[in-house]
Scaffold this motif. Structure first.
Motif, PDB file in Angstrom:
ATOM      1  N   PRO A  67       0.060  -1.131   0.228  1.00 37.96           N
ATOM      2  CA  PRO A  67       0.046   0.521  -0.208  1.00 37.96           C
ATOM      3  C   PRO A  67       1.430   1.690  -0.221  1.00 37.96           C
ATOM      4  O   PRO A  67       0.420   2.597  -0.467  1.00 37.96           O
ATOM      5  N   LYS A  68       2.299   1.601   0.331  1.00 36.75           N
ATOM      6  CA  LYS A  68       2.488   2.481   0.800  1.00 36.75           C
ATOM      7  C   LYS A  68       3.890   2.832  -0.772  1.00 36.75           C
ATOM      8  O   LYS A  68       4.291   3.444  -1.299  1.00 36.75           O
ATOM      9  N   ALA A  69       3.658   1.668  -1.620  1.00 34.32           N
ATOM     10  CA  ALA A  69       4.229   1.842  -2.909  1.00 34.32           C
ATOM     11  C   ALA A  69       3.945   2.875  -4.102  1.00 34.32           C
ATOM     12  O   ALA A  69       2.854   3.606  -3.761  1.00 34.32           O
ATOM     13  N   GLY A  70       4.827   3.431  -4.897  1.00 36.76           N
ATOM     14  CA  GLY A  70       4.950   4.823  -5.231  1.00 36.76           C
ATOM     15  C   GLY A  70       4.471   4.306  -6.721  1.00 36.76           C
ATOM     16  O   GLY A  70       4.846   2.903  -7.533  1.00 36.76           O
ATOM     17  N   ARG A  71       4.694   5.157  -8.298  1.00 36.20           N
ATOM     18  CA  ARG A  71       4.702   5.261  -8.824  1.00 36.20           C
ATOM     19  C   ARG A  71       5.931   4.296  -9.632  1.00 36.20           C
ATOM     20  O   ARG A  71       6.019   3.296 -10.326  1.00 36.20           O
ATOM     21  N   HIS A  72       6.660   4.570  -9.091  1.00 37.60           N
ATOM     22  CA  HIS A  72       8.104   4.092  -9.745  1.00 37.60           C
ATOM     23  C   HIS A  72       8.376   2.427  -9.845  1.00 37.60           C
ATOM     24  O   HIS A  72       8.464   1.898 -10.313  1.00 37.60           O
ATOM     25  N   GLU A  73       8.257   2.613  -8.050  1.00 33.23           N
ATOM     26  CA  GLU A  73       8.195   1.025  -7.867  1.00 33.23           C
ATOM     27  C   GLU A  73       7.015  -0.164  -8.695  1.00 33.23           C
ATOM     28  O   GLU A  73       7.497  -0.942  -8.578  1.00 33.23           O
ATOM     29  N   MET A  74       6.234   0.302  -8.393  1.00 30.23           N
ATOM     30  CA  MET A  74       4.893  -0.290  -8.895  1.00 30.23           C
ATOM     31  C   MET A  74       5.528  -0.225 -10.602  1.00 30.23           C
ATOM     32  O   MET A  74       5.069  -1.340 -10.919  1.00 30.23           O
ATOM     33  N   ALA A  75       6.174   0.361 -11.113  1.00 26.01           N
ATOM     34  CA  ALA A  75       6.364  -0.057 -12.931  1.00 26.01           C
ATOM     35  C   ALA A  75       7.596  -0.502 -12.929  1.00 26.01           C
ATOM     36  O   ALA A  75       7.518  -1.642 -14.221  1.00 26.01           O
ATOM     37  N   GLN A  76       8.373  -1.085 -11.399  1.00 26.11           N
ATOM     38  CA  GLN A  76       9.249  -1.460 -11.712  1.00 26.11           C
ATOM     39  C   GLN A  76       9.515  -3.127 -11.378  1.00 26.11           C
ATOM     40  O   GLN A  76       9.944  -3.885 -11.723  1.00 26.11           O
ATOM     41  N   ASN A  77       8.028  -3.487 -10.414  1.00 24.80           N
ATOM     42  CA  ASN A  77       7.346  -4.859 -10.616  1.00 24.80           C
ATOM     43  C   ASN A  77       6.317  -5.304 -10.832  1.00 24.80           C
ATOM     44  O   ASN A  77       6.193  -6.234 -10.509  1.00 24.80           O
ATOM     45  N   ILE A  78       5.573  -4.449 -12.115  1.00 28.49           N
ATOM     46  CA  ILE A  78       4.410  -4.675 -12.201  1.00 28.49           C
ATOM     47  C   ILE A  78       5.024  -4.918 -13.800  1.00 28.49           C
ATOM     48  O   ILE A  78       5.288  -4.236 -14.759  1.00 28.49           O
ATOM     49  N   GLU A  79       5.022  -6.335 -14.331  1.00 25.13           N
ATOM     50  CA  GLU A  79       5.473  -6.376 -15.632  1.00 25.13           C
ATOM     51  C   GLU A  79       5.317  -5.826 -16.585  1.00 25.13           C
ATOM     52  O   GLU A  79       3.579  -5.791 -17.362  1.00 25.13           O
ATOM     53  N   GLY A  80       5.606  -5.229 -17.474  1.00 22.43           N
ATOM     54  CA  GLY A  80       4.670  -4.815 -19.089  1.00 22.43           C
ATOM     55  C   GLY A  80       3.773  -3.517 -19.315  1.00 22.43           C
ATOM     56  O   GLY A  80       2.955  -3.252 -19.353  1.00 22.43           O
ATOM     57  N   ALA A 102      -4.176   8.508   0.287  1.00 23.26           N
ATOM     58  CA  ALA A 102      -4.374   8.764   2.375  1.00 23.26           C
ATOM     59  C   ALA A 102      -3.119   9.249   1.698  1.00 23.26           C
ATOM     60  O   ALA A 102      -1.999   8.872   2.203  1.00 23.26           O
ATOM     61  N   SER A 103      -2.850  10.403   1.885  1.00 22.81           N
ATOM     62  CA  SER A 103      -1.198  11.908   2.328  1.00 22.81           C
ATOM     63  C   SER A 103      -0.856  11.452   3.580  1.00 22.81           C
ATOM     64  O   SER A 103      -2.603  11.968   4.379  1.00 22.81           O
ATOM     65  N   SER A 104      -0.180  11.356   4.460  1.00 18.64           N
ATOM     66  CA  SER A 104       0.816  11.632   5.488  1.00 18.64           C
ATOM     67  C   SER A 104       1.856  12.545   5.567  1.00 18.64           C
ATOM     68  O   SER A 104       2.636  12.287   4.338  1.00 18.64           O
ATOM     69  N   ALA A 105       3.083  13.051   6.109  1.00 23.24           N
ATOM     70  CA  ALA A 105       3.746  13.351   6.223  1.00 23.24           C
ATOM     71  C   ALA A 105       5.163  12.949   6.291  1.00 23.24           C
ATOM     72  O   ALA A 105       5.610  12.587   5.454  1.00 23.24           O
ATOM     73  N   ASN A 106       3.976  11.294   6.120  1.00 23.14           N
ATOM     74  CA  ASN A 106       5.384  10.400   5.839  1.00 23.14           C
ATOM     75  C   ASN A 106       5.499   9.357   4.237  1.00 23.14           C
ATOM     76  O   ASN A 106       6.116   8.598   3.781  1.00 23.14           O
ATOM     77  N   GLY A 107       4.808  10.389   3.382  1.00 26.41           N
ATOM     78  CA  GLY A 107       4.482  10.129   2.133  1.00 26.41           C
ATOM     79  C   GLY A 107       2.773   9.404   1.660  1.00 26.41           C
ATOM     80  O   GLY A 107       2.183   9.224   0.799  1.00 26.41           O
ATOM     81  N   GLY A 108       2.295   9.229   2.842  1.00 26.73           N
ATOM     82  CA  GLY A 108       0.934   8.703   2.847  1.00 26.73           C
ATOM     83  C   GLY A 108       0.976   6.733   2.052  1.00 26.73           C
ATOM     84  O   GLY A 108       1.760   5.682   1.743  1.00 26.73           O
TER      85      GLY A 108
END
Length: 115
Positions: A67-80, A102-108
């Protein structure tokens, strides 16, 4: 001439919805309300019944596990799937109400809503 054309258009338009326009504004506002309600209902139905694409399903699956994954992490780990595609599909998922950030001080974090 113009008035007759407008009146004919109104009558045809009204017949489509089972009513005829009258001379007063009550009938026309009644038709307008009916049309607005119909459009809102159709739009709501389109959103709720829209099927997920394979990419959207993969994104939701990944977010459930990370749930704390960012777009860059998702793109690296989801194939294609590219980061731009992640961004596009995240926006569509949020618009359809299936995903919330849900945003927070720690990135959401991401929250997958009821499907």
């Amino acid at each position: 001439m113009k008035i007759n054309l407008i009146k004919k258009f109104g009558e045809r338009f009204g017949e489509r919805f089972g009513e005829k326009f009258g001379e007063g504004s009550q009938k026309s506002s009644q038709i307008t309300t009916q049309i607005a309600t119909q459009k809102t209902t159709q739009k709501g139905s389109q959103i709720t019944t829209r099927k997920l694409t394979e990419k959207q399903a993969a994104i939701l699956e990944y977010i459930r596990e990370h749930p704390k994954a960012g777009r860059h992490e998702m793109a690296q780990n989801i194939e294609g799937i590219t980061e731009d595609s992640i961004k596009y599909n995240l926006k569509r998922l949020q618009e359809s109400g299936l995903l919330r950030h849900a945003s927070s001080a720690n990135g959401g974090h991401w929250e997958v809503m009821n499907e």
